[in-house]
Motif scaffolding. Structure first.
Motif, PDB file in Angstrom:
ATOM      1  N   ILE A 169      -2.769  10.276  17.346  1.00 47.74           N
ATOM      2  CA  ILE A 169      -4.154   9.793  17.513  1.00 47.74           C
ATOM      3  C   ILE A 169      -4.390   8.559  16.652  1.00 47.74           C
ATOM      4  O   ILE A 169      -4.975   7.558  17.108  1.00 47.74           O
ATOM      5  CB  ILE A 169      -5.156  10.914  17.179  1.00 47.74           C
ATOM      6  N   LEU A 170      -3.935   8.609  15.393  1.00 50.93           N
ATOM      7  CA  LEU A 170      -4.126   7.468  14.492  1.00 50.93           C
ATOM      8  C   LEU A 170      -3.368   6.237  14.989  1.00 50.93           C
ATOM      9  O   LEU A 170      -3.861   5.102  14.859  1.00 50.93           O
ATOM     10  CB  LEU A 170      -3.674   7.829  13.071  1.00 50.93           C
ATOM     11  N   GLN A 171      -2.181   6.458  15.554  1.00 49.80           N
ATOM     12  CA  GLN A 171      -1.440   5.326  16.109  1.00 49.80           C
ATOM     13  C   GLN A 171      -2.193   4.704  17.282  1.00 49.80           C
ATOM     14  O   GLN A 171      -2.254   3.478  17.419  1.00 49.80           O
ATOM     15  CB  GLN A 171      -0.038   5.771  16.547  1.00 49.80           C
ATOM     16  N   LYS A 172      -2.786   5.556  18.127  1.00 47.71           N
ATOM     17  CA  LYS A 172      -3.579   5.028  19.238  1.00 47.71           C
ATOM     18  C   LYS A 172      -4.791   4.249  18.717  1.00 47.71           C
ATOM     19  O   LYS A 172      -5.106   3.159  19.200  1.00 47.71           O
ATOM     20  CB  LYS A 172      -4.045   6.157  20.150  1.00 47.71           C
ATOM     21  N   GLU A 173      -5.474   4.851  17.740  1.00 44.96           N
ATOM     22  CA  GLU A 173      -6.630   4.161  17.148  1.00 44.96           C
ATOM     23  C   GLU A 173      -6.192   2.848  16.505  1.00 44.96           C
ATOM     24  O   GLU A 173      -6.892   1.827  16.618  1.00 44.96           O
ATOM     25  CB  GLU A 173      -7.308   5.058  16.112  1.00 44.96           C
ATOM     26  N   ASN A 174      -5.039   2.876  15.844  1.00 45.50           N
ATOM     27  CA  ASN A 174      -4.520   1.661  15.207  1.00 45.50           C
ATOM     28  C   ASN A 174      -4.233   0.593  16.258  1.00 45.50           C
ATOM     29  O   ASN A 174      -4.546  -0.595  16.058  1.00 45.50           O
ATOM     30  CB  ASN A 174      -3.260   2.002  14.410  1.00 45.50           C
ATOM     31  N   ALA A 175      -3.652   1.016  17.378  1.00 45.22           N
ATOM     32  CA  ALA A 175      -3.369   0.059  18.449  1.00 45.22           C
ATOM     33  C   ALA A 175      -4.659  -0.533  18.998  1.00 45.22           C
ATOM     34  O   ALA A 175      -4.763  -1.752  19.223  1.00 45.22           O
ATOM     35  CB  ALA A 175      -2.570   0.737  19.558  1.00 45.22           C
ATOM     36  N   VAL A 176      -5.676   0.334  19.174  1.00 44.30           N
ATOM     37  CA  VAL A 176      -6.969  -0.151  19.676  1.00 44.30           C
ATOM     38  C   VAL A 176      -7.588  -1.115  18.671  1.00 44.30           C
ATOM     39  O   VAL A 176      -8.092  -2.200  19.037  1.00 44.30           O
ATOM     40  CB  VAL A 176      -7.920   1.031  19.974  1.00 44.30           C
ATOM     41  N   GLN A 198       2.852  24.743  12.856  1.00 40.21           N
ATOM     42  CA  GLN A 198       1.544  24.322  13.360  1.00 40.21           C
ATOM     43  C   GLN A 198       1.042  23.122  12.583  1.00 40.21           C
ATOM     44  O   GLN A 198       0.474  22.191  13.160  1.00 40.21           O
ATOM     45  CB  GLN A 198       0.540  25.474  13.274  1.00 40.21           C
ATOM     46  N   ASP A 199       1.251  23.177  11.241  1.00 36.21           N
ATOM     47  CA  ASP A 199       0.843  22.030  10.423  1.00 36.21           C
ATOM     48  C   ASP A 199       1.616  20.786  10.840  1.00 36.21           C
ATOM     49  O   ASP A 199       1.047  19.692  10.961  1.00 36.21           O
ATOM     50  CB  ASP A 199       1.078  22.318   8.930  1.00 36.21           C
ATOM     51  N   ALA A 200       2.919  20.940  11.067  1.00 34.75           N
ATOM     52  CA  ALA A 200       3.740  19.801  11.476  1.00 34.75           C
ATOM     53  C   ALA A 200       3.284  19.280  12.837  1.00 34.75           C
ATOM     54  O   ALA A 200       3.134  18.066  13.032  1.00 34.75           O
ATOM     55  CB  ALA A 200       5.209  20.202  11.521  1.00 34.75           C
ATOM     56  N   LYS A 220      -2.150  14.320  14.896  1.00 36.43           N
ATOM     57  CA  LYS A 220      -3.032  13.386  14.181  1.00 36.43           C
ATOM     58  C   LYS A 220      -2.390  12.004  14.095  1.00 36.43           C
ATOM     59  O   LYS A 220      -3.061  10.980  14.249  1.00 36.43           O
ATOM     60  CB  LYS A 220      -3.339  13.899  12.766  1.00 36.43           C
ATOM     61  N   LEU A 221      -1.080  11.986  13.829  1.00 39.54           N
ATOM     62  CA  LEU A 221      -0.369  10.724  13.742  1.00 39.54           C
ATOM     63  C   LEU A 221      -0.440   9.974  15.077  1.00 39.54           C
ATOM     64  O   LEU A 221      -0.688   8.765  15.095  1.00 39.54           O
ATOM     65  CB  LEU A 221       1.085  10.969  13.342  1.00 39.54           C
TER      66      LEU A 221
END
Length: 131
Positions: free
Chosen positions: A99-106, A88-90, A96-97
């Motif tokens: 989501i962060l990649q999407k945010e980074n792209a934005v 579950q943690d993985a 999360k990774l």
């Protein structure tokens, strides 16, 4: 009448002695039976006690085996929960990774837009000074 009376009293005394003798004989038989009964009852009690002890030991063994089986199941459950938690943690980290990649792209697109706007403003400023 005196002889008849003596005869009746003698017969009565004889019958009383015979009754007492029969009573004592019956009492002795009963006492022997009671002693045998006591011995038999004692043996039955000892047998029942041994059976109860054996049954108690058997139930205790069953209880101990069930406790061991329960402990093993709990340990396996804890191991499963730990591995499940890691999974579950993985998966949570992967989520999360993503989501962060999407945010980074934005944010990267926003940065590129701001760079273009900045470059356009510089070009305007330089074109004003040149006029």
């Amino acid at each position: 009448m005196g002889a008849k009376r003596r005869s009746i009293l003698a017969t009565l005394a004889f019958l009383m002695l015979m009754g007492i003798a029969v009573y004592f004989r019956l009492w002795a038989i009963h006492y022997n039976l009671s002693a045998d009964d006591t011995r038999i009852i004692r043996q039955q009690f000892d047998t029942a006690n041994r059976e109860a002890m054996d049954e108690s030991a058997e139930w205790r063994l069953r209880y101990d085996e069930e406790v061991d089986r329960t402990k093993k199941c709990l340990q396996e459950l804890q191991v499963f929960q730990m591995s499940s938690q890691k999974e579950q943690d993985a998966s949570h980290i992967n989520h999360k990774l993503a989501i962060l990649q999407k945010e980074n792209a934005v944010l990267f697109e926003r940065l590129e837009t701001l760079k273009r706007e900045l470059e356009e403003e510089r070009l305007r400023c330089t074109s004003r000074y040149m006029k």
